[in-house]
Design a protein around this motif. Structure first.
Motif, mmCIF file in Angstrom:
data_model
loop_
_atom_site.group_PDB
_atom_site.id
_atom_site.type_symbol
_atom_site.label_atom_id
_atom_site.label_comp_id
_atom_site.label_asym_id
_atom_site.label_seq_id
_atom_site.Cartn_x
_atom_site.Cartn_y
_atom_site.Cartn_z
ATOM 1 N N THR A 1 0.857 -1.190 0.000
ATOM 2 C CA THR A 1 0.000 0.000 0.000
ATOM 3 C C THR A 1 0.889 1.235 0.000
ATOM 4 O OG1 THR A 1 -1.928 1.006 1.066
ATOM 5 C CG2 THR A 1 -0.197 0.217 2.541
ATOM 6 N N TRP B 1 -2.339 6.269 -1.479
ATOM 7 C CA TRP B 1 -3.587 5.497 -1.656
ATOM 8 C C TRP B 1 -4.468 5.646 -0.413
ATOM 9 C CZ3 TRP B 1 -6.949 1.944 0.220
ATOM 10 C CH2 TRP B 1 -7.858 1.368 -0.688
ATOM 11 N N ARG C 1 -8.048 7.424 -0.704
ATOM 12 C CA ARG C 1 -9.212 6.528 -0.703
ATOM 13 C C ARG C 1 -9.942 6.492 0.639
ATOM 14 N NH1 ARG C 1 -10.725 6.339 -5.436
ATOM 15 N NH2 ARG C 1 -12.056 4.545 -4.966
ATOM 16 N N CYS D 1 -20.187 -0.291 14.782
ATOM 17 C CA CYS D 1 -19.809 1.133 14.699
ATOM 18 C C CYS D 1 -20.971 2.075 15.032
ATOM 19 C CB CYS D 1 -19.247 1.441 13.320
ATOM 20 S SG CYS D 1 -17.902 0.347 12.871
ATOM 21 N N ARG E 1 -4.401 -5.895 3.262
ATOM 22 C CA ARG E 1 -4.279 -4.438 3.070
ATOM 23 C C ARG E 1 -5.634 -3.731 2.989
ATOM 24 N NH1 ARG E 1 -2.455 -3.344 -3.223
ATOM 25 N NH2 ARG E 1 -4.229 -4.382 -4.214
ATOM 26 N N GLN F 1 -14.380 -7.435 5.491
ATOM 27 C CA GLN F 1 -15.300 -6.369 5.063
ATOM 28 C C GLN F 1 -15.384 -6.320 3.539
ATOM 29 O OE1 GLN F 1 -15.876 -2.025 6.594
ATOM 30 N NE2 GLN F 1 -14.030 -1.982 5.361
ATOM 31 N N GLY G 1 -15.747 -3.829 1.395
ATOM 32 C CA GLY G 1 -15.642 -2.375 1.493
ATOM 33 C C GLY G 1 -16.541 -1.639 0.523
ATOM 34 N N GLN G 2 -16.569 -2.107 -0.716
ATOM 35 C CA GLN G 2 -17.368 -1.388 -1.727
ATOM 36 C C GLN G 2 -18.854 -1.421 -1.412
ATOM 37 O OE1 GLN G 2 -16.808 -2.267 -5.797
ATOM 38 N NE2 GLN G 2 -14.643 -1.696 -5.802
ATOM 39 N N HIS H 1 -19.939 8.630 12.202
ATOM 40 C CA HIS H 1 -18.926 7.603 12.449
ATOM 41 C C HIS H 1 -17.758 7.831 11.487
ATOM 42 C CE1 HIS H 1 -16.762 3.962 12.739
ATOM 43 N NE2 HIS H 1 -17.244 3.425 11.632
ATOM 44 N N ALA I 1 -15.543 6.434 9.404
ATOM 45 C CA ALA I 1 -15.225 5.197 8.670
ATOM 46 C C ALA I 1 -14.342 5.472 7.467
ATOM 47 C CB ALA I 1 -16.503 4.514 8.209
ATOM 48 N N ASN I 2 -14.640 6.569 6.794
ATOM 49 C CA ASN I 2 -13.930 6.901 5.559
ATOM 50 C C ASN I 2 -14.235 8.371 5.278
ATOM 51 O OD1 ASN I 2 -13.487 7.380 2.715
ATOM 52 N ND2 ASN I 2 -13.394 5.173 2.422
ATOM 53 N N ARG J 1 -14.290 9.990 2.623
ATOM 54 C CA ARG J 1 -15.178 10.201 1.466
ATOM 55 C C ARG J 1 -16.642 9.969 1.846
ATOM 56 N NH1 ARG J 1 -13.931 6.673 -3.113
ATOM 57 N NH2 ARG J 1 -13.022 5.225 -1.622
ATOM 58 N N ASN K 1 -10.316 4.421 12.008
ATOM 59 C CA ASN K 1 -11.688 3.976 12.273
ATOM 60 C C ASN K 1 -11.683 3.172 13.574
ATOM 61 O OD1 ASN K 1 -14.079 2.492 12.409
ATOM 62 N ND2 ASN K 1 -14.191 2.155 10.206
HETATM 63 O O1 UT7 Z 1 -16.706 1.117 10.049
HETATM 64 C C1 UT7 Z 1 -17.646 0.245 9.516
HETATM 65 C C2 UT7 Z 1 -18.177 0.734 8.229
HETATM 66 N N1 UT7 Z 1 -17.175 0.573 7.218
HETATM 67 C C3 UT7 Z 1 -17.129 1.396 6.191
HETATM 68 O O2 UT7 Z 1 -17.910 2.305 6.119
HETATM 69 C C4 UT7 Z 1 -16.101 1.105 5.107
HETATM 70 C C5 UT7 Z 1 -16.643 1.446 3.747
HETATM 71 N N2 UT7 Z 1 -15.703 1.163 2.661
HETATM 72 C C6 UT7 Z 1 -14.565 1.862 2.459
HETATM 73 O O3 UT7 Z 1 -14.222 2.739 3.226
HETATM 74 C C7 UT7 Z 1 -13.783 1.583 1.208
HETATM 75 O O4 UT7 Z 1 -14.501 0.695 0.373
HETATM 76 C C8 UT7 Z 1 -12.373 0.975 1.464
HETATM 77 C C9 UT7 Z 1 -11.491 2.024 2.085
HETATM 78 C C10 UT7 Z 1 -12.496 -0.233 2.369
HETATM 79 C C11 UT7 Z 1 -11.721 0.534 0.146
HETATM 80 O O5 UT7 Z 1 -11.677 1.624 -0.755
HETATM 81 P P1 UT7 Z 1 -12.230 1.468 -2.228
HETATM 82 O O6 UT7 Z 1 -11.984 2.751 -2.891
HETATM 83 O O7 UT7 Z 1 -13.664 0.988 -2.153
HETATM 84 O O8 UT7 Z 1 -11.294 0.342 -2.826
HETATM 85 P P2 UT7 Z 1 -11.695 -1.025 -3.515
HETATM 86 O O9 UT7 Z 1 -11.997 -2.050 -2.487
HETATM 87 O O10 UT7 Z 1 -12.677 -0.784 -4.611
HETATM 88 O O11 UT7 Z 1 -10.329 -1.411 -4.196
HETATM 89 C C12 UT7 Z 1 -9.795 -0.640 -5.311
HETATM 90 C C13 UT7 Z 1 -8.408 -1.163 -5.637
HETATM 91 C C14 UT7 Z 1 -8.332 -2.686 -5.742
HETATM 92 O O12 UT7 Z 1 -7.368 -2.979 -6.733
HETATM 93 P P3 UT7 Z 1 -7.812 -3.432 -8.217
HETATM 94 O O13 UT7 Z 1 -8.627 -4.664 -8.023
HETATM 95 O O14 UT7 Z 1 -8.611 -2.270 -8.750
HETATM 96 O O15 UT7 Z 1 -6.506 -3.632 -8.900
HETATM 97 C C15 UT7 Z 1 -7.800 -3.107 -4.405
HETATM 98 O O16 UT7 Z 1 -7.090 -4.335 -4.466
HETATM 99 O O17 UT7 Z 1 -7.517 -0.798 -4.571
HETATM 100 C C16 UT7 Z 1 -6.848 -1.967 -4.102
HETATM 101 N N3 UT7 Z 1 -6.588 -1.810 -2.690
HETATM 102 C C17 UT7 Z 1 -5.498 -1.161 -2.229
HETATM 103 N N4 UT7 Z 1 -4.475 -0.578 -2.856
HETATM 104 C C18 UT7 Z 1 -3.514 -0.014 -2.110
HETATM 105 C C19 UT7 Z 1 -7.344 -2.201 -1.621
HETATM 106 N N5 UT7 Z 1 -6.741 -1.845 -0.474
HETATM 107 C C20 UT7 Z 1 -5.603 -1.205 -0.826
HETATM 108 C C21 UT7 Z 1 -4.579 -0.605 -0.096
HETATM 109 N N6 UT7 Z 1 -3.551 -0.014 -0.777
HETATM 110 N N7 UT7 Z 1 -4.577 -0.577 1.241
#
Ligand code: UT7
Length: 320
Positions: free
Chosen positions: A35, A39, A43, A119, A158, A209, A211-212, A246, A248-249, A251, A276
């Motif tokens: 990571t 990023w 993100r 949460c 990650r 999780q 995440g998406q 909360h 969490a993110n 964004r 978080n």
């Molecule tokens: O507290 C409880 C409630 N929880 C939440 O509200 C969490 C909600 N979700 C999120 O905050 C976000 O979905 C995350 C932060 C968990 C993830 O962010 P995202 O922008 O949705 O990323 P993604 O899962 O769509 O992944 C996009 C890309 C993937 O790579 P490919 O498949 O496009 O090549 C992941 O493998 O980012 C990659 N990726 C990372 N890259 C660098 C995932 N984690 C990481 C990382 N560093 N740590």
């Protein structure tokens, strides 16, 4: 049969917070998993987070935060008759965390229970405390959100290890005077149909999780809940001094804030340096914002907690 007379309203008397000493930066995590600081900041919005020491427990952090809240309230420990600990990462299944925390704070024989709404836990616990005061089953309630998520994170994953962190926040709740309402009606709910979106399967498992899916839900389903909490409290979004969702993110926080239509409200962005911390994130943010002088006594703040379950809860509070 007799019933207890309660108070027509409940209010928060004081906040307290505790963050563990160890600061973990994004660069530190980039040494563990594939990571980058760029990023994570873009993100998720986290620059650094705090993690508990290996021997530091959820109860230790809860005691530290609640002790500060109790001191700030000016109440003697003996005036607390109910302790609620919101946590999804308790050290033990039994005994509960709340009874242990109460004894360590010198609170003799209060009602004590743990509450798991992930949460959303602090907002659920605040609603339960408010209702207990209003119903007369407690006069002063110590409400704590405390988590040691680092113990449940897979440090090779990650997608989760960069998000979750440790800490505790607390509030003392007591009766409000006539015509005064310091904690508005809660708007809460859940959807077990999304139970597989965030979970810890068993004691030997890590947090998982989607995440998406959670991100989509949080940015599309929750703004009406926030709006309803304002309506139920009779407070216009334009009257809010702060919005404390909360953490969490960043964004998600910004998307919810945009939909709220309260451009004057200060938006909590504690996630940047706290990560978080699940049920601790809202009281931690509130305590830190008031501690920095960003919120004044009498200010109205809208809270919304959301997470695994999925569970969510929102209410308007008055800053003590
Ligand atoms: O507290 C409880 C409630 N929880 C939440 O509200 C969490 C909600 N979700 C999120 O905050 C976000 O979905 C995350 C932060 C968990 C993830 O962010 P995202 O922008 O949705 O990323 P993604 O899962 O769509 O992944 C996009 C890309 C993937 O790579 P490919 O498949 O496009 O090549 C992941 O493998 O980012 C990659 N990726 C990372 N890259 C660098 C995932 N984690 C990481 C990382 N560093 N740590």
């Amino acid at each position: 049969m007799r019933i207890h007379d309660g108070s027509p309203g409940a209010r928060i008397l004081a906040f307290g917070e505790y963050q563990p000493a160890k600061v973990v930066t994004n660069d530190d995590l980039a040494g563990l998993v594939d990571t980058s600081d760029e990023w994570i900041r873009s993100r998720v919005g986290i620059a650094s987070r705090r993690l508990a020491a290996p021997d530091e427990t959820v109860a230790d952090m809860a005691v530290a935060a609640a002790g500060k809240a109790l001191a700030a309230s000016g109440l003697p420990a003996g005036d607390i008759d109910l302790v609620i600990v919101a946590t999804c990462t308790p050290e033990t299944l039994i005994p509960n965390t709340a009874a242990v925390v109460a004894t360590r704070l010198g609170i003799a024989a209060p009602g004590a229970y743990d509450l798991n709404a992930a949460c959303a836990g602090f907002c659920y616990a605040l609603a339960a405390a408010s209702d207990a005061v209003r119903a007369g089953s407690a006069r002063h309630v110590l409400v704590i959100g405390a988590e040691k998520l680092s113990q449940w994170v897979d440090w090779t994953d990650r997608s989760t290890c960069i998000i979750f962190a440790d800490g505790a926040g607390a509030a003392v709740v007591g009766p409000a005077g006539a015509g005064e309402a310091g904690i508005g009606p809660v708007v809460w709910g859940s959807d077990g149909g999304m139970a597989d979106k965030i979970y810890i399967k068993d004691r030997d498992s890590f947090i998982v999780q989607d995440g998406q899916a959670v991100f989509r839900w949080a940015t599309t389903a929750l703004h009406p809940v926030a709006a309803r909490a304002c309506e139920e409290a009779g407070v216009e979004p334009g009257e809010l001094a702060a919005f404390v969702p909360h953490q969490a993110n960043l964004r998600i926080i910004e998307a919810l804030a945009r939909r709220l239509g309260a451009p004057q409200a200060k938006v909590a962005t504690d996630i940047v340096t706290a990560g978080n911390t699940s049920s601790a994130s809202i009281p931690l943010a509130l305590a830190r914002m008031t501690g920095r002088g960003e919120l004044a006594s009498g200010d109205k703040a809208l809270l919304i907690g959301f997470g695994a379950g999925v569970c969510y809860a929102a209410q308007v509070i008055t800053i003590p």
